[in-house]
Design a protein around this motif. Sequence first.
Motif, PDB file in Angstrom:
ATOM      1  N   VAL A 254      43.507  -8.898  33.203  1.00  0.00           N
ATOM      2  CA  VAL A 254      42.212  -9.350  33.720  1.00  0.00           C
ATOM      3  C   VAL A 254      41.162  -9.333  32.607  1.00  0.00           C
ATOM      4  O   VAL A 254      40.373 -10.280  32.450  1.00  0.00           O
ATOM      5  CB  VAL A 254      41.759  -8.472  34.897  1.00  0.00           C
ATOM      6  N   ASP A 255      41.140  -8.268  31.820  1.00  0.00           N
ATOM      7  CA  ASP A 255      40.151  -8.155  30.753  1.00  0.00           C
ATOM      8  C   ASP A 255      40.331  -9.260  29.720  1.00  0.00           C
ATOM      9  O   ASP A 255      39.354  -9.836  29.225  1.00  0.00           O
ATOM     10  CB  ASP A 255      40.265  -6.777  30.096  1.00  0.00           C
TER      11      ASP A 255
ATOM     12  N   PRO B  96      36.813  -3.738  22.902  1.00  0.00           N
ATOM     13  CA  PRO B  96      37.172  -2.639  22.004  1.00  0.00           C
ATOM     14  C   PRO B  96      37.001  -1.289  22.691  1.00  0.00           C
ATOM     15  O   PRO B  96      35.953  -0.985  23.245  1.00  0.00           O
ATOM     16  CB  PRO B  96      36.168  -2.797  20.853  1.00  0.00           C
ATOM     17  N   GLY B  97      38.055  -0.509  22.687  1.00  0.00           N
ATOM     18  CA  GLY B  97      38.008   0.785  23.348  1.00  0.00           C
ATOM     19  C   GLY B  97      38.311   0.734  24.827  1.00  0.00           C
ATOM     20  O   GLY B  97      38.414   1.774  25.478  1.00  0.00           O
ATOM     21  N   GLY B  98      38.441  -0.462  25.385  1.00  0.00           N
ATOM     22  CA  GLY B  98      38.798  -0.607  26.791  1.00  0.00           C
ATOM     23  C   GLY B  98      37.621  -0.950  27.670  1.00  0.00           C
ATOM     24  O   GLY B  98      36.466  -0.998  27.240  1.00  0.00           O
ATOM     25  N   TRP B  99      37.917  -1.228  28.936  1.00  0.00           N
ATOM     26  CA  TRP B  99      36.908  -1.631  29.904  1.00  0.00           C
ATOM     27  C   TRP B  99      36.053  -0.438  30.335  1.00  0.00           C
ATOM     28  O   TRP B  99      36.510   0.709  30.333  1.00  0.00           O
ATOM     29  CB  TRP B  99      37.591  -2.248  31.123  1.00  0.00           C
TER      30      TRP B  99
ATOM     31  N   ARG C 185      35.109  -9.245  30.570  1.00  0.00           N
ATOM     32  CA  ARG C 185      34.126  -9.129  31.657  1.00  0.00           C
ATOM     33  C   ARG C 185      34.538  -8.109  32.712  1.00  0.00           C
ATOM     34  O   ARG C 185      33.925  -8.005  33.760  1.00  0.00           O
ATOM     35  CB  ARG C 185      33.908 -10.496  32.317  1.00  0.00           C
ATOM     36  N   LEU C 186      35.563  -7.308  32.450  1.00  0.00           N
ATOM     37  CA  LEU C 186      36.094  -6.365  33.432  1.00  0.00           C
ATOM     38  C   LEU C 186      35.412  -5.003  33.361  1.00  0.00           C
ATOM     39  O   LEU C 186      35.173  -4.463  32.279  1.00  0.00           O
ATOM     40  CB  LEU C 186      37.592  -6.176  33.206  1.00  0.00           C
TER      41      LEU C 186
ATOM     42  N   PRO D  66      26.289   0.610  28.325  1.00  0.00           N
ATOM     43  CA  PRO D  66      27.740   0.651  28.132  1.00  0.00           C
ATOM     44  C   PRO D  66      28.544   0.449  29.414  1.00  0.00           C
ATOM     45  O   PRO D  66      29.738   0.103  29.345  1.00  0.00           O
ATOM     46  CB  PRO D  66      27.974   2.059  27.562  1.00  0.00           C
ATOM     47  N   ALA D  67      27.934   0.660  30.581  1.00  0.00           N
ATOM     48  CA  ALA D  67      28.643   0.433  31.842  1.00  0.00           C
ATOM     49  C   ALA D  67      28.857  -1.040  32.127  1.00  0.00           C
ATOM     50  O   ALA D  67      29.678  -1.399  32.983  1.00  0.00           O
ATOM     51  CB  ALA D  67      27.868   1.067  32.998  1.00  0.00           C
ATOM     52  N   VAL D  68      28.118  -1.910  31.450  1.00  0.00           N
ATOM     53  CA  VAL D  68      28.234  -3.354  31.642  1.00  0.00           C
ATOM     54  C   VAL D  68      29.277  -3.896  30.679  1.00  0.00           C
ATOM     55  O   VAL D  68      29.197  -3.637  29.467  1.00  0.00           O
ATOM     56  CB  VAL D  68      26.879  -4.053  31.405  1.00  0.00           C
ATOM     57  N   PRO D  69      30.288  -4.646  31.145  1.00  0.00           N
ATOM     58  CA  PRO D  69      31.302  -5.187  30.229  1.00  0.00           C
ATOM     59  C   PRO D  69      30.654  -6.043  29.144  1.00  0.00           C
ATOM     60  O   PRO D  69      29.667  -6.728  29.387  1.00  0.00           O
ATOM     61  CB  PRO D  69      32.182  -6.034  31.163  1.00  0.00           C
TER      62      PRO D  69
END
Length: 359
Positions: free
Chosen positions: A100-101, A172-175, A107-108, A351-354
């Motif tokens: 998905v990401d 980078p670093g994941g969702w 955008r995930l 940072p909570a926003v993709p």
Amino acid sequence: MRLGFLVDTDDRIAYGARGSAQDAVLAMEGMIAEAVAAEQAGFHTLAVPDRHGIADCAFPGPEQLLTVLARETERVAIGSFTLVSTLTHPLKVAEQLAVVDQLSRGRLFVTASRGFLPSFWDQFGAPQDHLLGRYTEALALWRAAMPGERFDFHGRYWDTTNGLLAPPPYQPGGWPIWGGGNVSPAAIARAADLGDAWTCDNGPLDLATWNRHVGVYRERAEALGKRPYVVLLRDAWVADTNEQAMAEFGGHLLKEVRFYLRKGTYAHHPGFTEPDDATVENLFDHVVVGDPQRCRDQIERFRTEFGVDQVILRPRFPGGPDRTRVLEQIARLGAEVVRPVQERFPAPDHPAVPIGARW
């Protein structure tokens, strides 16, 4: 301020009431249409719940619908609200989320929780002991997998030897991970420990109780060097007058709130503990329902009085309103509520926003 839309994956009208296999397709197409319409209406976020073992659920689990939305949408953030992380091996889930990401170009986001419905664990024969440990360890395994390199993880509940998350996350670093947990102070603080945001359910809010709860989260986040980010789910309906809005939406709202009161999951208002505590009249102060000005005022109130950074709106429950009305609502909410609020309160960067949806 950021505003989101929740796509409910249960649809008793289009699917569950008749129960034929062909009706599932109609429900699925309708849910996708809602999401596309919400992006076009200007919502920042599309959120998808986690549902299993329910006759009228067309998309069990958020991963399937999120995969579709990764291709059907262009710039809106997409994510779970919430994903139950104790049902199956976390690396299997992470593989689907990484797809998905990638498809969405970063955008995930993922709201993760331990869950609260025994029927979900019964569905998969999953253990129901040590759920908190399974939950926290699942997120630890995600963190170990997100660099996209071979890794070993030998925990008490989950185990991976020579594991590889492929494809790797686009971000980078994941969702971003949003924390669930509303009932206890420990669960609220844990959202700061494990994630980038705290998510709150659609239950009634008492300001004094809320301040105690959100204070636990904010204090813990700041102690960890994180900027707090609070996301609030609210049921929503806009009409020409407040009376008309409640007449059209109030019956659906009441059924939903009483269901969760029976489950004992609402914790932010001491006056709402039993199903009979909820009436259409006394729920009015806790929802984004009314004429356009009243809906805008409610969102502003949640921003200023409650310190909320994002509100996710839901105009449809499993039993209705019907999708034609909901599509009309999405357009009207966008034009008369969402866009005016966005113009007045610019969306925060956090940072909570993709990374692919920071507009």
